[in-house]
Design a protein around this motif. Structure first.
Motif, PDB file in Angstrom:
ATOM      1  N   ARG A  21     -42.138   0.551  42.097  1.00  0.00           N
ATOM      2  CA  ARG A  21     -42.806   0.829  43.371  1.00  0.00           C
ATOM      3  C   ARG A  21     -44.319   0.699  43.239  1.00  0.00           C
ATOM      4  NH1 ARG A  21     -38.366   4.329  43.216  1.00  0.00           N
ATOM      5  NH2 ARG A  21     -36.946   4.002  45.003  1.00  0.00           N
ATOM      6  N   TYR A  31     -44.984   0.062  49.491  1.00  0.00           N
ATOM      7  CA  TYR A  31     -43.789   0.176  48.674  1.00  0.00           C
ATOM      8  C   TYR A  31     -42.707   0.839  49.507  1.00  0.00           C
ATOM      9  CZ  TYR A  31     -44.907   5.127  48.117  1.00  0.00           C
ATOM     10  OH  TYR A  31     -45.176   6.446  48.362  1.00  0.00           O
ATOM     11  N   ASP A  33     -39.858   3.688  49.858  1.00  0.00           N
ATOM     12  CA  ASP A  33     -39.415   4.939  49.246  1.00  0.00           C
ATOM     13  C   ASP A  33     -37.901   5.114  49.373  1.00  0.00           C
ATOM     14  OD1 ASP A  33     -39.246   5.399  51.924  1.00  0.00           O
ATOM     15  OD2 ASP A  33     -40.809   6.942  51.998  1.00  0.00           O
TER      16      ASP A  33
END
Length: 318
Positions: A21, A31, A33
């Motif tokens: 990430r 990025y 999650d």
């Protein structure tokens, strides 16, 4: 340099998915999650002895068996959770470790949005341990969010015995709740003092208003008493005037009637005198032709007349 080669530079104990990430952010300024395809399924393990960032383990076939209703004797009972919150905590920690402030701020924003909009008490302990176990104690970024989260959900924490124990077992969270309680108490005291002051002010205003009303009522009562006296006086004067007027009217009526009677009597006498004078042709004394004259007697108020012979002055009764 490929991701695999860059990953080899990172120390071995860094979480590989978190490193991916971080690398994704370095390439795309963002990025995900969500759970990556290569991420194992993560579950909370009730073992406080393990470091927070290691409180998950890979599950493949075992999870499938659990979902299908089959059990395995060597697997503990575990509760699945949404990994997005912990993923953001781990990204925040690795960004702090490798001094990437922009990534830290992004992870903080994502974490704050999740815990703010999707409160879940079942994974609170894991999130708490991740925040307080992976981030340096002097870094208040995520710590302050957790403290505010506990303050916001204070009633939920009070009602849930297990959750309350989890929160109070953290010195920082317990301190935050205590400080907030003291602040709320101070606010309540300020509000109470303000309310008392307002109440006292209102009471003073009410007493002043009551005094003004009492004064107005007293003045009105006095005016009504004076008015009643004046009305009684006017009524008495009116009655006296009516009595006097009636008396005067009675007297006037009596005087009028008296005058009418006198006039009638006078007319009667005059009529009798005229009739008598017309009835006599000669004097009853001398026998001469009657030559009569009328003698005026009495007063002007009560005139009387007497018929006499013009020759011998003999009186003739009317």
């Amino acid at each position: 340099m490929t991701e695999a080669k860059m990953a080899t530079i990172i120390m071995d104990h860094d979480d590989p998915q978190t490193v991916r990430r971080m690398l994704s952010y370095l390439y795309t300024l963002d990025y995900s999650d969500e759970r990556l395809p290569e991420d194992p399924v993560k579950t909370v393990i009730a073992d406080p002895a393990l470091p927070p960032h290691l409180r998950h383990k890979s599950q493949t076939k075992i999870v499938g068996e659990a979902r299908s209703g089959r059990t395995s004797s060597g697997v503990e009972d575990e509760v699945q959770y949404d990994p997005k919150r912990l993923n953001n905590v781990l990204v925040y920690a690795v960004a702090d470790k490798y001094d990437i402030p922009e990534l830290k701020e992004l992870a903080k924003r994502k974490f704050h949005a999740l815990v703010k909009n999707e409160w879940t008490s079942i994974e609170f302990e894991a999130v708490r341990d991740a925040v307080f176990g992976t981030v340096p104690s002097q870094d208040m970024g995520l710590r302050s969010i957790m403290c505010q989260l506990c303050i916001h959900h204070f009633q939920d924490i009070v009602k849930d015995v297990r959750l309350r124990s989890v929160v109070l077992s953290s010195e920082e969270l317990a301190h935050a709740l205590l400080e907030n309680a003291m602040r709320e108490k101070d606010k309540d005291m300020e509000l109470l003092d303000g309310a008392l002051a307002k109440q006292m002010s209102l009471q003073d205003e009410l007493l002043a208003a009551k005094g003004d009303v009492r004064l107005v009522l007293d003045q009105k009562e006095k005016a009504e008493v004076l008015q009643r006296k004046e009305l009684a006086k006017a009524k008495a004067e009116t009655q006296t005037a009516v009595f006097l007027q009636r008396k005067e009217l009675a007297n006037a009526k009596e005087e009028t009637q008296k005058a009418v009677n006198q006039r009638n009597a006078l007319l009667s006498r005059l009529n009798a005198l005229v009739d008598n004078a017309n009835g006599w042709e000669e004097c009853r004394n001398c026998g001469d032709d009657f030559g009569s004259w009328i003698e005026r007697l009495g007063s002007s108020d009560d005139p009387r007349f007497q018929l006499r012979c013009s020759n011998c002055r003999c009186r003739h009764d009317v």
